[in-house]
Motif scaffolding. Structure first.
Motif, PDB file in Angstrom:
ATOM      1  N   ASN A  89      35.235 -34.035  22.509  1.00  0.00           N
ATOM      2  CA  ASN A  89      34.020 -34.222  21.371  1.00  0.00           C
ATOM      3  C   ASN A  89      33.120 -35.002  21.545  1.00  0.00           C
ATOM      4  OD1 ASN A  89      36.842 -35.622  19.216  1.00  0.00           O
ATOM      5  ND2 ASN A  89      37.114 -36.278  21.254  1.00  0.00           N
ATOM      6  N   PHE A  90      31.940 -34.347  20.629  1.00  0.00           N
ATOM      7  CA  PHE A  90      30.597 -35.191  21.212  1.00  0.00           C
ATOM      8  C   PHE A  90      29.205 -35.583  19.995  1.00  0.00           C
ATOM      9  CE2 PHE A  90      30.872 -30.993  19.578  1.00  0.00           C
ATOM     10  CZ  PHE A  90      29.972 -31.046  18.181  1.00  0.00           C
ATOM     11  N   GLU A  91      28.641 -35.747  21.197  1.00  0.00           N
ATOM     12  CA  GLU A  91      27.728 -36.964  19.353  1.00  0.00           C
ATOM     13  C   GLU A  91      26.557 -35.491  19.391  1.00  0.00           C
ATOM     14  OE1 GLU A  91      25.864 -40.227  21.152  1.00  0.00           O
ATOM     15  OE2 GLU A  91      28.178 -40.963  22.327  1.00  0.00           O
ATOM     16  N   ARG A  92      26.361 -34.623  20.485  1.00  0.00           N
ATOM     17  CA  ARG A  92      25.080 -33.642  20.153  1.00  0.00           C
ATOM     18  C   ARG A  92      24.946 -32.128  20.476  1.00  0.00           C
ATOM     19  NH1 ARG A  92      19.855 -32.719  22.858  1.00  0.00           N
ATOM     20  NH2 ARG A  92      18.653 -31.239  21.098  1.00  0.00           N
ATOM     21  N   PHE A  93      25.285 -31.190  19.678  1.00  0.00           N
ATOM     22  CA  PHE A  93      25.860 -29.605  19.985  1.00  0.00           C
ATOM     23  C   PHE A  93      24.354 -29.218  20.378  1.00  0.00           C
ATOM     24  CE2 PHE A  93      27.924 -25.577  19.753  1.00  0.00           C
ATOM     25  CZ  PHE A  93      27.686 -24.991  21.123  1.00  0.00           C
ATOM     26  N   THR A  94      24.032 -28.968  21.397  1.00  0.00           N
ATOM     27  CA  THR A  94      21.964 -28.317  21.491  1.00  0.00           C
ATOM     28  C   THR A  94      22.033 -27.086  21.308  1.00  0.00           C
ATOM     29  OG1 THR A  94      22.611 -27.813  24.276  1.00  0.00           O
ATOM     30  CG2 THR A  94      22.285 -30.253  23.631  1.00  0.00           C
ATOM     31  N   LEU A 130      43.999 -18.494  24.026  1.00  0.00           N
ATOM     32  CA  LEU A 130      43.359 -19.417  23.746  1.00  0.00           C
ATOM     33  C   LEU A 130      43.533 -19.417  22.544  1.00  0.00           C
ATOM     34  CD1 LEU A 130      41.412 -21.828  24.685  1.00  0.00           C
ATOM     35  CD2 LEU A 130      40.006 -20.312  24.796  1.00  0.00           C
ATOM     36  N   HIS A 131      43.333 -20.764  21.481  1.00  0.00           N
ATOM     37  CA  HIS A 131      42.955 -21.385  20.107  1.00  0.00           C
ATOM     38  C   HIS A 131      42.268 -22.037  19.967  1.00  0.00           C
ATOM     39  CE1 HIS A 131      42.906 -22.943  16.677  1.00  0.00           C
ATOM     40  NE2 HIS A 131      43.838 -22.274  15.602  1.00  0.00           N
ATOM     41  N   LEU A 132      41.032 -21.773  19.985  1.00  0.00           N
ATOM     42  CA  LEU A 132      39.679 -21.903  20.158  1.00  0.00           C
ATOM     43  C   LEU A 132      38.779 -22.486  18.708  1.00  0.00           C
ATOM     44  CD1 LEU A 132      37.187 -23.814  21.533  1.00  0.00           C
ATOM     45  CD2 LEU A 132      36.178 -22.020  21.670  1.00  0.00           C
ATOM     46  N   ASN A 133      38.933 -23.936  18.243  1.00  0.00           N
ATOM     47  CA  ASN A 133      38.528 -24.405  16.914  1.00  0.00           C
ATOM     48  C   ASN A 133      37.271 -24.710  17.720  1.00  0.00           C
ATOM     49  OD1 ASN A 133      38.252 -25.384  14.555  1.00  0.00           O
ATOM     50  ND2 ASN A 133      40.045 -26.662  14.563  1.00  0.00           N
ATOM     51  N   TYR A 134      36.494 -24.611  16.929  1.00  0.00           N
ATOM     52  CA  TYR A 134      34.818 -25.295  16.774  1.00  0.00           C
ATOM     53  C   TYR A 134      34.761 -26.006  15.451  1.00  0.00           C
ATOM     54  CZ  TYR A 134      30.058 -26.404  15.984  1.00  0.00           C
ATOM     55  OH  TYR A 134      28.895 -26.721  15.735  1.00  0.00           O
ATOM     56  N   VAL A 135      34.895 -27.722  14.854  1.00  0.00           N
ATOM     57  CA  VAL A 135      34.993 -28.575  14.432  1.00  0.00           C
ATOM     58  C   VAL A 135      33.260 -28.875  14.032  1.00  0.00           C
ATOM     59  CG1 VAL A 135      35.781 -30.798  13.254  1.00  0.00           C
ATOM     60  CG2 VAL A 135      37.157 -29.030  14.393  1.00  0.00           C
ATOM     61  N   ILE A 136      32.559 -28.313  12.772  1.00  0.00           N
ATOM     62  CA  ILE A 136      31.802 -28.261  13.594  1.00  0.00           C
ATOM     63  C   ILE A 136      30.876 -29.898  13.200  1.00  0.00           C
ATOM     64  CG2 ILE A 136      28.722 -27.931  11.788  1.00  0.00           C
ATOM     65  CD1 ILE A 136      30.890 -25.003  12.156  1.00  0.00           C
ATOM     66  N   SER A 137      29.945 -29.840  14.289  1.00  0.00           N
ATOM     67  CA  SER A 137      28.952 -30.908  14.768  1.00  0.00           C
ATOM     68  C   SER A 137      29.959 -32.208  15.087  1.00  0.00           C
ATOM     69  CB  SER A 137      27.966 -31.392  12.983  1.00  0.00           C
ATOM     70  OG  SER A 137      27.594 -30.272  12.455  1.00  0.00           O
ATOM     71  N   ARG A 138      31.004 -31.951  15.346  1.00  0.00           N
ATOM     72  CA  ARG A 138      32.355 -32.894  15.727  1.00  0.00           C
ATOM     73  C   ARG A 138      33.088 -32.535  16.897  1.00  0.00           C
ATOM     74  NH1 ARG A 138      36.411 -34.792  11.357  1.00  0.00           N
ATOM     75  NH2 ARG A 138      37.190 -36.037  12.852  1.00  0.00           N
ATOM     76  N   SER A 139      33.492 -31.546  17.528  1.00  0.00           N
ATOM     77  CA  SER A 139      34.180 -31.322  18.209  1.00  0.00           C
ATOM     78  C   SER A 139      34.622 -29.689  18.884  1.00  0.00           C
ATOM     79  CB  SER A 139      35.293 -32.630  17.849  1.00  0.00           C
ATOM     80  OG  SER A 139      36.261 -31.817  17.149  1.00  0.00           O
ATOM     81  N   PHE A 140      35.287 -29.539  19.865  1.00  0.00           N
ATOM     82  CA  PHE A 140      35.885 -28.445  20.480  1.00  0.00           C
ATOM     83  C   PHE A 140      37.044 -28.496  20.625  1.00  0.00           C
ATOM     84  CE2 PHE A 140      31.176 -26.968  20.259  1.00  0.00           C
ATOM     85  CZ  PHE A 140      31.597 -25.279  20.091  1.00  0.00           C
ATOM     86  N   SER A 149      37.533 -16.590  11.860  1.00  0.00           N
ATOM     87  CA  SER A 149      37.923 -17.693  10.695  1.00  0.00           C
ATOM     88  C   SER A 149      36.835 -18.138  10.983  1.00  0.00           C
ATOM     89  CB  SER A 149      39.430 -18.233  10.952  1.00  0.00           C
ATOM     90  OG  SER A 149      39.446 -19.170   9.726  1.00  0.00           O
ATOM     91  N   GLN A 150      36.317 -18.163   9.735  1.00  0.00           N
ATOM     92  CA  GLN A 150      34.867 -19.435   9.558  1.00  0.00           C
ATOM     93  C   GLN A 150      34.734 -19.714   8.300  1.00  0.00           C
ATOM     94  OE1 GLN A 150      30.805 -17.192  10.723  1.00  0.00           O
ATOM     95  NE2 GLN A 150      30.071 -19.129  11.155  1.00  0.00           N
ATOM     96  N   LYS A 151      34.692 -20.983   8.059  1.00  0.00           N
ATOM     97  CA  LYS A 151      34.397 -22.168   7.247  1.00  0.00           C
ATOM     98  C   LYS A 151      33.361 -23.252   6.813  1.00  0.00           C
ATOM     99  CE  LYS A 151      39.787 -21.571   5.868  1.00  0.00           C
ATOM    100  NZ  LYS A 151      40.860 -22.399   6.150  1.00  0.00           N
ATOM    101  N   SER A 152      33.047 -23.839   6.250  1.00  0.00           N
ATOM    102  CA  SER A 152      32.003 -24.194   5.897  1.00  0.00           C
ATOM    103  C   SER A 152      32.429 -25.521   7.212  1.00  0.00           C
ATOM    104  CB  SER A 152      31.680 -25.220   4.666  1.00  0.00           C
ATOM    105  OG  SER A 152      33.352 -25.593   3.813  1.00  0.00           O
ATOM    106  N   HIS A 153      33.226 -26.096   7.497  1.00  0.00           N
ATOM    107  CA  HIS A 153      34.242 -26.669   7.914  1.00  0.00           C
ATOM    108  C   HIS A 153      34.056 -27.031  10.081  1.00  0.00           C
ATOM    109  CE1 HIS A 153      37.324 -26.191   6.046  1.00  0.00           C
ATOM    110  NE2 HIS A 153      37.498 -27.069   7.163  1.00  0.00           N
TER     111      HIS A 153
END
Length: 329
Positions: free
Chosen positions: A258-263, A296-306, A277-281
């Motif tokens: 989890n991150f506070e800021r993705f630079t 590797l399954h990599l899920n980027y949850v926008i503005s929250r976590s990898f 797959s690319q969605k709004s979230h």
């Protein structure tokens, strides 16, 4: 009266006492100690296992400590240690005179657990606003006893990185499975933790409610099978580093960062290519791990976590990779 005396004499026989104690939890054992001095001495000879499953400690400050104990038989007991103007109290019993509450608590804690033969399922330690008192308790701990303290799951709340480090040193590394650290009081660094056997041998690490200050590329965490941590800042270079370390590890199965800021999120496709797959979230990538039947399954949850997870190639969609060979790390 005669029958009571006979019963007491029977309980003074260590062989009989041993059989009796097999079916008793820690609270019944303590009640039995109060029958007589001879019975108490017999119990000391047998050294019964108190069969404690869970312990929760709440150490507010130098004036108050709470200990909650749960036994194998689902019995529960709360013990309150409280300092007052005339002395101190333990539950309803009051004692006059000056006292060091930390030593009184540790004496009881050691006595309760000294014959525990199986690992405690859960030890939950919660600090308070006065971290100097927690430091005093740790200073008064006996390494001889706590160095063999068997715990499977450890939860540490509202403590400093120094205090967490010291507590881990007291735990028997052979039994520790999960480390959960929550709501740290101060800036929290993991720089020296990889030196501990307890850190190396535990299977799961969870960090909640705060961010760690150790740079991503200095983290020694890939011995854990499951990880959930938080950092203040994350860059795409950090993500690539984690992706590489994840693929190289033979142990880690899931990593959530989890991150506070993705630079620099705008550069993500330059490094990871177009997502499956690319969605709004969120966005999802499947990345083949070289020389293995895993991906590797990599899920980027926008503005929250990898979230990094490991799957068998056979279990993912046929069109998951950008080409027939599969996009490899």
């Amino acid at each position: 009266m005669e029958s009571i005396e006979k019963s007491r004499k029977i309980l003074e026989n260590p062989l009989i006492m041993k059989n009796v104690l097999e079916d008793l939890g820690c609270f019944d054992i303590e009640r039995l100690r109060k029958v007589s001095k001879s019975v108490r001495n017999c119990i000391e000879i047998v050294k019964p296992d108190p069969k404690i499953r869970k312990i929760a400690l709440k150490i507010e400050d130098s004036n108050f400590i709470r200990m909650d104990i749960c036994s194998k038989f689902q019995e529960n007991l709360s013990i309150f240690y409280q300092k007052n103007l005339d002395g101190y109290s333990v539950n309803r019993a009051s004692f006059n005179g000056p006292c060091d509450l930390s030593k009184i608590f540790l004496t009881d804690f050691t006595q309760i657990l000294k014959n525990q033969r199986v690992p405690i399922e859960l030890l939950d330690i919660q600090g308070g606003s006065n971290d100097q008192f927690m430091d005093l308790i740790l200073k008064n701990c006996s390494p001889k006893f706590f160095g063999q303290f068997q715990v499977q799951n450890l939860i540490l709340q509202r403590l400093s990185d120094y205090q967490v480090f010291q507590i881990l040193k007291f735990i028997d590394s052979k039994f520790l499975e999960t480390i959960t650290i929550m709501d740290a009081l101060k800036s929290f660094s993991l720089d020296d933790y990889s030196k501990l056997d307890q850190w190396k041998m535990a299977k799961q690490l969870v960090i909640e409610g705060f961010s760690i200050t150790t740079p991503i590329q200095n983290l020694e965490i890939f011995n854990f099978s499951n990880l959930d941590i938080k950092v203040p800042n994350l860059s795409i270079e950090d993500v690539i580093h984690l992706k590489t370390k994840f693929s190289e590890s033979q142990t880690v199965m899931k990593l959530k960062i989890n991150f506070e800021r993705f630079t620099n999120p705008e550069n993500i496709e330059n490094f990871l290519r177009r997502p499956y797959s690319q969605k709004s979230h969120n966005s999802i990538w499947f990345i083949r791990i070289p020389n293995s039947q895993k991906c590797l399954h990599l899920n980027y949850v926008i503005s929250r976590s990898f979230i990094f997870s490991r799957f068998d190639v056979s279990s993912i969609p046929e069109d998951a990779f950008p080409n027939r060979l599969g996009y490899q790390i």
